[in-house]
Design a protein around this motif. Structure first.
Motif, PDB file in Angstrom:
ATOM      1  N   GLY A 142      69.690 -75.372  40.238  1.00  0.00           N
ATOM      2  CA  GLY A 142      69.018 -74.971  41.459  1.00  0.00           C
ATOM      3  C   GLY A 142      67.539 -74.719  41.269  1.00  0.00           C
ATOM      4  N   GLY A 143      67.082 -74.787  40.001  1.00  0.00           N
ATOM      5  CA  GLY A 143      65.652 -74.714  39.724  1.00  0.00           C
ATOM      6  C   GLY A 143      64.994 -73.381  40.003  1.00  0.00           C
ATOM      7  N   LEU A 144      63.765 -73.447  40.466  1.00  0.00           N
ATOM      8  CA  LEU A 144      62.907 -72.272  40.641  1.00  0.00           C
ATOM      9  C   LEU A 144      63.526 -71.221  41.558  1.00  0.00           C
ATOM     10  N   ASP A 145      64.002 -71.644  42.718  1.00  0.00           N
ATOM     11  CA  ASP A 145      64.579 -70.681  43.662  1.00  0.00           C
ATOM     12  C   ASP A 145      65.834 -70.028  43.105  1.00  0.00           C
ATOM     13  N   ALA A 146      66.673 -70.809  42.450  1.00  0.00           N
ATOM     14  CA  ALA A 146      67.892 -70.249  41.857  1.00  0.00           C
ATOM     15  C   ALA A 146      67.540 -69.287  40.727  1.00  0.00           C
ATOM     16  N   GLY A 147      66.533 -69.637  39.933  1.00  0.00           N
ATOM     17  CA  GLY A 147      66.108 -68.748  38.854  1.00  0.00           C
ATOM     18  C   GLY A 147      65.652 -67.403  39.381  1.00  0.00           C
ATOM     19  N   LYS A 148      64.844 -67.428  40.427  1.00  0.00           N
ATOM     20  CA  LYS A 148      64.387 -66.182  41.044  1.00  0.00           C
ATOM     21  C   LYS A 148      65.561 -65.389  41.606  1.00  0.00           C
ATOM     22  N   ALA A 149      66.502 -66.090  42.223  1.00  0.00           N
ATOM     23  CA  ALA A 149      67.658 -65.423  42.833  1.00  0.00           C
ATOM     24  C   ALA A 149      68.532 -64.746  41.778  1.00  0.00           C
ATOM     25  N   VAL A 150      68.671 -65.370  40.620  1.00  0.00           N
ATOM     26  CA  VAL A 150      69.454 -64.746  39.544  1.00  0.00           C
ATOM     27  C   VAL A 150      68.794 -63.446  39.126  1.00  0.00           C
ATOM     28  N   ILE A 151      67.495 -63.485  38.933  1.00  0.00           N
ATOM     29  CA  ILE A 151      66.762 -62.281  38.530  1.00  0.00           C
ATOM     30  C   ILE A 151      66.933 -61.179  39.576  1.00  0.00           C
ATOM     31  N   ASP A 152      66.843 -61.552  40.842  1.00  0.00           N
ATOM     32  CA  ASP A 152      66.985 -60.572  41.919  1.00  0.00           C
ATOM     33  C   ASP A 152      68.412 -60.038  42.028  1.00  0.00           C
ATOM     34  N   GLY A 153      69.386 -60.790  41.500  1.00  0.00           N
ATOM     35  CA  GLY A 153      70.782 -60.418  41.667  1.00  0.00           C
ATOM     36  C   GLY A 153      71.378 -59.533  40.586  1.00  0.00           C
ATOM     37  N   VAL A 154      70.661 -59.315  39.498  1.00  0.00           N
ATOM     38  CA  VAL A 154      71.228 -58.490  38.422  1.00  0.00           C
ATOM     39  C   VAL A 154      70.988 -57.010  38.688  1.00  0.00           C
ATOM     40  N   ASN A 155      71.866 -56.181  38.129  1.00  0.00           N
ATOM     41  CA  ASN A 155      71.742 -54.738  38.278  1.00  0.00           C
ATOM     42  C   ASN A 155      71.598 -54.019  36.947  1.00  0.00           C
ATOM     43  N   ILE A 156      72.274 -54.511  35.923  1.00  0.00           N
ATOM     44  CA  ILE A 156      72.232 -53.853  34.612  1.00  0.00           C
ATOM     45  C   ILE A 156      71.002 -54.282  33.827  1.00  0.00           C
ATOM     46  N   PHE A 157      70.700 -55.564  33.840  1.00  0.00           N
ATOM     47  CA  PHE A 157      69.545 -56.087  33.115  1.00  0.00           C
ATOM     48  C   PHE A 157      68.257 -55.539  33.701  1.00  0.00           C
TER      49      PHE A 157
ATOM     50  N   GLU B 120      74.513 -52.685  25.624  1.00  0.00           N
ATOM     51  CA  GLU B 120      75.504 -52.334  26.627  1.00  0.00           C
ATOM     52  C   GLU B 120      76.837 -53.029  26.332  1.00  0.00           C
ATOM     53  N   HIS B 121      77.884 -52.581  27.004  1.00  0.00           N
ATOM     54  CA  HIS B 121      79.192 -53.206  26.829  1.00  0.00           C
ATOM     55  C   HIS B 121      79.107 -54.643  27.324  1.00  0.00           C
ATOM     56  N   ILE B 122      79.541 -55.585  26.517  1.00  0.00           N
ATOM     57  CA  ILE B 122      79.363 -57.008  26.812  1.00  0.00           C
ATOM     58  C   ILE B 122      80.050 -57.415  28.113  1.00  0.00           C
ATOM     59  N   GLU B 123      81.198 -56.844  28.405  1.00  0.00           N
ATOM     60  CA  GLU B 123      81.889 -57.209  29.644  1.00  0.00           C
ATOM     61  C   GLU B 123      81.082 -56.781  30.874  1.00  0.00           C
ATOM     62  N   ASP B 124      80.383 -55.665  30.783  1.00  0.00           N
ATOM     63  CA  ASP B 124      79.524 -55.232  31.885  1.00  0.00           C
ATOM     64  C   ASP B 124      78.367 -56.203  32.088  1.00  0.00           C
ATOM     65  N   LEU B 125      77.798 -56.661  30.987  1.00  0.00           N
ATOM     66  CA  LEU B 125      76.690 -57.622  31.071  1.00  0.00           C
ATOM     67  C   LEU B 125      77.152 -58.942  31.670  1.00  0.00           C
ATOM     68  N   ILE B 126      78.295 -59.414  31.208  1.00  0.00           N
ATOM     69  CA  ILE B 126      78.832 -60.679  31.718  1.00  0.00           C
ATOM     70  C   ILE B 126      79.134 -60.563  33.208  1.00  0.00           C
ATOM     71  N   GLU B 127      79.766 -59.483  33.607  1.00  0.00           N
ATOM     72  CA  GLU B 127      80.081 -59.284  35.027  1.00  0.00           C
ATOM     73  C   GLU B 127      78.801 -59.242  35.870  1.00  0.00           C
ATOM     74  N   ASP B 128      77.776 -58.580  35.384  1.00  0.00           N
ATOM     75  CA  ASP B 128      76.509 -58.480  36.106  1.00  0.00           C
ATOM     76  C   ASP B 128      75.875 -59.865  36.284  1.00  0.00           C
TER      77      ASP B 128
ATOM     78  N   LYS C 292      75.128 -55.055  16.728  1.00  0.00           N
ATOM     79  CA  LYS C 292      75.681 -55.026  18.090  1.00  0.00           C
ATOM     80  C   LYS C 292      74.964 -56.034  18.982  1.00  0.00           C
ATOM     81  N   LYS C 293      73.631 -56.109  18.899  1.00  0.00           N
ATOM     82  CA  LYS C 293      72.876 -57.064  19.699  1.00  0.00           C
ATOM     83  C   LYS C 293      73.278 -58.501  19.353  1.00  0.00           C
ATOM     84  N   CYS C 294      73.398 -58.781  18.066  1.00  0.00           N
ATOM     85  CA  CYS C 294      73.736 -60.138  17.634  1.00  0.00           C
ATOM     86  C   CYS C 294      75.143 -60.534  18.072  1.00  0.00           C
ATOM     87  N   ILE C 295      76.091 -59.622  17.922  1.00  0.00           N
ATOM     88  CA  ILE C 295      77.458 -59.916  18.353  1.00  0.00           C
ATOM     89  C   ILE C 295      77.506 -60.095  19.863  1.00  0.00           C
ATOM     90  N   ASN C 296      76.829 -59.222  20.611  1.00  0.00           N
ATOM     91  CA  ASN C 296      76.766 -59.382  22.071  1.00  0.00           C
ATOM     92  C   ASN C 296      76.170 -60.736  22.452  1.00  0.00           C
TER      93      ASN C 296
END
Length: 143
Positions: free
Chosen positions: A66-81, A127-135, A12-16
């Motif tokens: 977007g580099g460093l700031d964008a990387g931090k913002a992505v991390i701050d923006g996830v809910n499932i991960f 987790e369901h792959i569509e949920d991960l992608i949406e997040d 499941k992990k590999c397919i996801n």
């Protein structure tokens, strides 16, 4: 006790990870790397050595525009991960090494270790792959 289901969990992990990699590869906001990406220089070698069609593992990295700031913002923006440095968990994990595990290094030192300011690492879970992608899509749009 988990050995009985290890093969199913890894499948499941590999397919996801394959589905996630293909989705990320089509996203103009990122540059994805990892053996599941057909454009990755290690893809052919991985395809020869891992199980056909589902054996590229559960880890991938990508750079976000977007580099460093964008990387931090992505991390701050996830809910499932979960924001953890571990790998191989049943749940999906995300980390921005330049601002966490490698933050004590200078920018030049990080580059020599392969950690660029835009790098994000995922350990894809069950987790369901569509949920991960949406997040992640939502987090990328916000960043």
């Amino acid at each position: 006790t988990g050995m009985k289901t290890l093969e199913l969990r890894m499948l499941k992990k590999c397919i996801n990870t394959i589905v996630f990699t293909r989705w990320l590869a089509s996203n103009p906001l990122v540059t994805v790397s990892g053996p599941a990406n057909p454009r990755d220089p290690n893809h052919a070698t991985a395809a020869r050595h891992f199980r056909k069609g589902d054996g590229f593992g559960g880890i991938l990295t990508f750079g976000v525009k977007g580099g460093l700031d964008a990387g931090k913002a992505v991390i701050d923006g996830v809910n499932i991960f979960s924001r953890l440095a571990n790998v191989g968990d049943a749940k999906s994990l995300i980390i921005h090494p330049a601002s966490t595990t490698h933050a004590q290094l200078s920018a030049a030192e990080r580059v020599t270790t392969g950690v660029t300011d835009d790098l994000i690492r995922l350990s894809v879970g069950l987790e369901h792959i569509e949920d991960l992608i949406e997040d992640l899509a939502s987090a990328l749009e916000k960043a």
